[in-house]
Design a protein around this motif. Structure first.
Motif, mmCIF file in Angstrom:
data_model
loop_
_atom_site.group_PDB
_atom_site.id
_atom_site.type_symbol
_atom_site.label_atom_id
_atom_site.label_comp_id
_atom_site.label_asym_id
_atom_site.label_seq_id
_atom_site.Cartn_x
_atom_site.Cartn_y
_atom_site.Cartn_z
ATOM 1 N N GLY A 223 0.847 -1.280 -0.169
ATOM 2 C CA GLY A 223 0.028 -0.093 0.053
ATOM 3 C C GLY A 223 0.815 1.351 0.023
ATOM 4 N N VAL A 224 0.352 2.316 -0.218
ATOM 5 C CA VAL A 224 0.843 3.580 -0.283
ATOM 6 C C VAL A 224 0.034 4.516 0.540
ATOM 7 N N MET A 225 0.571 5.296 1.425
ATOM 8 C CA MET A 225 -0.330 6.520 1.890
ATOM 9 C C MET A 225 0.476 7.669 1.467
ATOM 10 N N ILE A 226 -0.478 8.729 1.189
ATOM 11 C CA ILE A 226 -0.151 9.926 0.496
ATOM 12 C C ILE A 226 -0.667 11.186 1.603
ATOM 13 N N GLY A 227 0.079 12.149 1.903
ATOM 14 C CA GLY A 227 -0.334 12.990 2.763
ATOM 15 C C GLY A 227 -0.652 14.422 2.193
ATOM 16 N N ARG A 228 0.361 15.256 2.047
ATOM 17 C CA ARG A 228 0.343 16.687 1.887
ATOM 18 C C ARG A 228 -0.344 16.783 0.324
ATOM 19 N N ALA A 229 0.275 16.170 -0.604
ATOM 20 C CA ALA A 229 -0.009 16.017 -1.936
ATOM 21 C C ALA A 229 -1.737 15.974 -2.029
ATOM 22 N N ALA A 230 -2.187 14.864 -1.444
ATOM 23 C CA ALA A 230 -3.712 14.856 -1.452
ATOM 24 C C ALA A 230 -4.443 15.861 -0.881
ATOM 25 N N TYR A 231 -3.863 16.855 -0.017
ATOM 26 C CA TYR A 231 -4.523 17.575 0.565
ATOM 27 C C TYR A 231 -4.469 19.076 -0.412
ATOM 28 N N HIS A 232 -3.224 19.196 -0.907
ATOM 29 C CA HIS A 232 -2.864 20.555 -1.813
ATOM 30 C C HIS A 232 -3.385 20.056 -3.200
ATOM 31 N N ASP A 233 -3.605 19.234 -3.585
ATOM 32 C CA ASP A 233 -3.919 18.887 -5.116
ATOM 33 C C ASP A 233 -4.864 17.721 -5.233
ATOM 34 N N GLY B 214 -7.556 23.704 -2.868
ATOM 35 C CA GLY B 214 -6.695 22.983 -3.727
ATOM 36 C C GLY B 214 -7.212 22.483 -4.759
ATOM 37 N N LEU B 215 -8.839 22.383 -5.013
ATOM 38 C CA LEU B 215 -9.335 21.449 -5.823
ATOM 39 C C LEU B 215 -8.907 21.756 -7.590
ATOM 40 N N PHE B 216 -8.553 22.955 -7.618
ATOM 41 C CA PHE B 216 -8.602 23.566 -8.963
ATOM 42 C C PHE B 216 -6.662 23.602 -9.261
ATOM 43 N N ALA B 217 -6.091 22.923 -8.428
ATOM 44 C CA ALA B 217 -4.546 23.096 -8.333
ATOM 45 C C ALA B 217 -4.091 23.051 -9.712
ATOM 46 N N GLY B 218 -3.235 23.745 -10.473
ATOM 47 C CA GLY B 218 -2.666 23.497 -11.830
ATOM 48 C C GLY B 218 -3.683 23.797 -12.783
ATOM 49 N N GLN B 219 -4.928 23.972 -12.578
ATOM 50 C CA GLN B 219 -6.071 24.436 -13.547
ATOM 51 C C GLN B 219 -6.320 25.746 -14.013
ATOM 52 N N PRO B 220 -6.571 25.974 -15.011
ATOM 53 C CA PRO B 220 -7.154 27.565 -15.606
ATOM 54 C C PRO B 220 -8.098 27.929 -14.407
ATOM 55 N N GLY B 221 -7.788 29.192 -13.939
ATOM 56 C CA GLY B 221 -8.636 29.814 -12.919
ATOM 57 C C GLY B 221 -8.570 29.317 -11.358
ATOM 58 N N ALA B 222 -7.589 28.713 -11.309
ATOM 59 C CA ALA B 222 -7.141 28.262 -9.979
ATOM 60 C C ALA B 222 -7.035 29.320 -8.739
ATOM 61 N N ARG B 223 -6.443 30.232 -9.268
ATOM 62 C CA ARG B 223 -6.059 31.325 -8.222
ATOM 63 C C ARG B 223 -7.523 32.011 -8.168
ATOM 64 N N GLY B 224 -8.174 32.470 -9.025
ATOM 65 C CA GLY B 224 -9.655 32.884 -9.048
ATOM 66 C C GLY B 224 -10.561 32.198 -8.057
ATOM 67 N N TRP B 225 -10.390 30.899 -8.030
ATOM 68 C CA TRP B 225 -11.307 29.940 -7.379
ATOM 69 C C TRP B 225 -10.929 30.028 -5.778
ATOM 70 N N ARG B 226 -9.465 30.049 -5.546
ATOM 71 C CA ARG B 226 -9.124 30.371 -4.185
ATOM 72 C C ARG B 226 -9.487 31.596 -3.583
#
Length: 334
Positions: free
Chosen positions: A231-241, A293-305
Motif C-alpha cells: 500500500g501507499v499512503m499520501i499526505g500533503r499532496a492529497a490535501y493540496h491537489d 486546492g481542488l483546481f490546483a494547476g488548472q485554469p482559474g485556480a487562483r480565482g477559485w481560491r
C-alpha cells in the motif's frame, strides 16, 4: 461495521495520511466524494483526551466517510485500550497507533516518534489495543528510526515486536525523525527518504501488509511503489491537489469506477454537506478551507481560491459563494 471491514481489505492499497488540523470530518467528506475506495484517517486523537479529557466528540464522523480509521496517540497500554474500546463502539473500521509524529507536544507526552526508542512498549500498547478491539484491525504508523538510531536495526526490531504480538498491517514513513534540532515541517522534508529499506521490510516480513509513506506526490509514483509494497499512503499532496490524487484513484489503484467526472462535479457534490453544516450553525469556511486546492494547476485556480476564501470569510456566507467560485473557474477555463 461488516461492510466497512470488507472495504478495508482493499482500501489500504491507497490511503490519505492523518494530518493534524487538516483531516477533520469536513476534509474527509470532501475526499470521499472523489474516492469511494481510498482509506481515510482521522487527525491524531490522544487517548488521554478521550479517556480522561471527556472529549468523546472528537470521535464524531459520518458513516459516508467509511472506510475510515482512527489514529490514536498515547503510550499507556491501559488508556489506549479504553480509547480503542470507544473507537470500536463508534464503528471505526481500524484503530491506528501513532509511532511517527515528532512534534514537541507529542514528545512531551512520551508518545509518537519517541516510541521508536522503546519497541517493547509499543508492542505492549498494541497488544492491549488488540484485546480491546476484537475483530477490528489495529495498525501502526511509524518512522524508520529517530535521532542516532540505525534504521537498518531500529525498523526491523520494531516490526519484529509488532509481528510477535499479532500486528499484520503497518505504514512506514520512509524517513528518520530527528527529535531535537528539526521542526515537524523539517522532519517531513529534510531527512532523506529510504524506500529501499521499506521494500526490504516487506521481503523480511512477507506476512505483514506494508504501506509506504513519504514523498509520494502523484498516482504515477504510487503505482510504481505498489510493485514493491502492499500500500501507499499520501499526505500533503492529497490535501493540496486532491483532484490529481483522488479523482482517479478508484480506477487506477482500486480497479473501480471513479465517482466524479471532473473537479466541478466534486465541488457540487459537497453542497449537501455544506448545507447541513450551515443548518447546524457551522460556518462555510470550516468546510471550504479544505477545498481550496481542488483546481490546483488548472485554469482559474487562483480565482477559485480567492473567491472561495474571501467569500467564506463574510458573515452569513452560504453555498452561493461556492457557485460564484465555480462560475469564475468556468469563465477562465472557457
Amino acid at each position: 461495521m461488516k461492510q466497512a471491514k470488507i472495504e478495508l481489505s482493499s482500501a489500504a492499497r491507497l490511503s490519505v495520511a492523518p494530518m493534524m488540523d487538516w483531516t477533520d470530518r469536513h476534509c474527509r467528506a470532501f475526499h470521499r466524494v472523489m474516492s469511494r475506495q481510498t482509506l481515510l484517517y482521522t487527525e491524531m486523537v490522544t487517548s488521554a483526551a478521550l479517556v480522561r479529557g471527556g472529549a468523546a466528540h472528537l470521535l464524531d464522523y459520518d458513516v459516508s466517510e467509511h472506510p475510515l480509521a482512527l489514529q490514536l496517540g498515547g503510550s499507556d497500554p491501559e488508556e489506549l485500550a479504553r480509547a480503542t474500546e470507544m473507537a470500536v463502539d463508534r464503528g471505526y473500521a481500524e484503530v491506528n497507533l501513532n509511532v511517527g509524529c515528532p512534534s514537541d507536544r507529542v514528545q512531551s507526552g512520551s508518545f509518537g516518534a519517541v516510541l521508536m526508542e522503546n519497541p517493547a512498549l509499543v508492542a505492549d500498547c498494541v497488544a492491549a489495543m488488540m484485546r480491546a478491539a476484537g475483530s477490528v484491525p489495529v495498525t501502526v504508523k511509524c518512522r524508520i528510526g529517530v535521532d542516532d538510531q540505525d534504521p537498518q536495526t531500529a525498523l526491523p526490531a520494531l516490526l519484529q515486536h509488532l509481528s510477535d504480538v499479532g500486528i499484520r498491517r503497518v505504514t512506514v514513513h520512509a524517513r528518520k525523525a530527528w527529535l531535537k534540532g528539526l521542526s515537524p515541517k523539517e522532519n517531513r522534508e529534510v531527512p532523506p527518504l529510504d524506500y529501499g529499506l521499506v521494500h526490504a521490510m516487506k521481503q523480511r516480513f512477507p506476512h505483514m501488509h506494508v504501506s509506504l509513506n513519504g514523498g509520494i506526490d502523484s498516482l504515477d509514483l504510487a503505482e510504481a511503489q505498489l510493485a514493491h509494497v502492499d500500500g501507499v499512503m499520501i499526505g500533503r499532496a492529497a490535501y493540496h491537489d486532491p483532484g490529481a490524487i483522488l479523482m482517479h484513484a478508484d480506477s487506477r489503484i482500486h480497479g473501480k469506477t471513479d465517482p466524479c467526472g471532473d473537479r466541478a462535479s466534486a465541488a457540487l457534490a459537497m453542497v449537501p454537506h455544506i448545507e447541513a453544516h450551515l443548518a447546524d450553525g457551522g460556518k462555510l469556511g470550516q468546510v471550504t478551507r479544505h477545498m481550496l486546492g481542488l483546481f490546483a494547476g488548472q485554469p482559474g485556480a487562483r480565482g477559485w481560491r480567492r473567491t472561495l476564501s474571501e467569500g467564506a470569510a463574510k458573515p452569513g456566507a452560504g453555498v452561493d459563494v461556492l457557485h460564484a467560485a465555480l462560475d469564475h473557474v468556468a469563465t477562465l477555463a472557457a
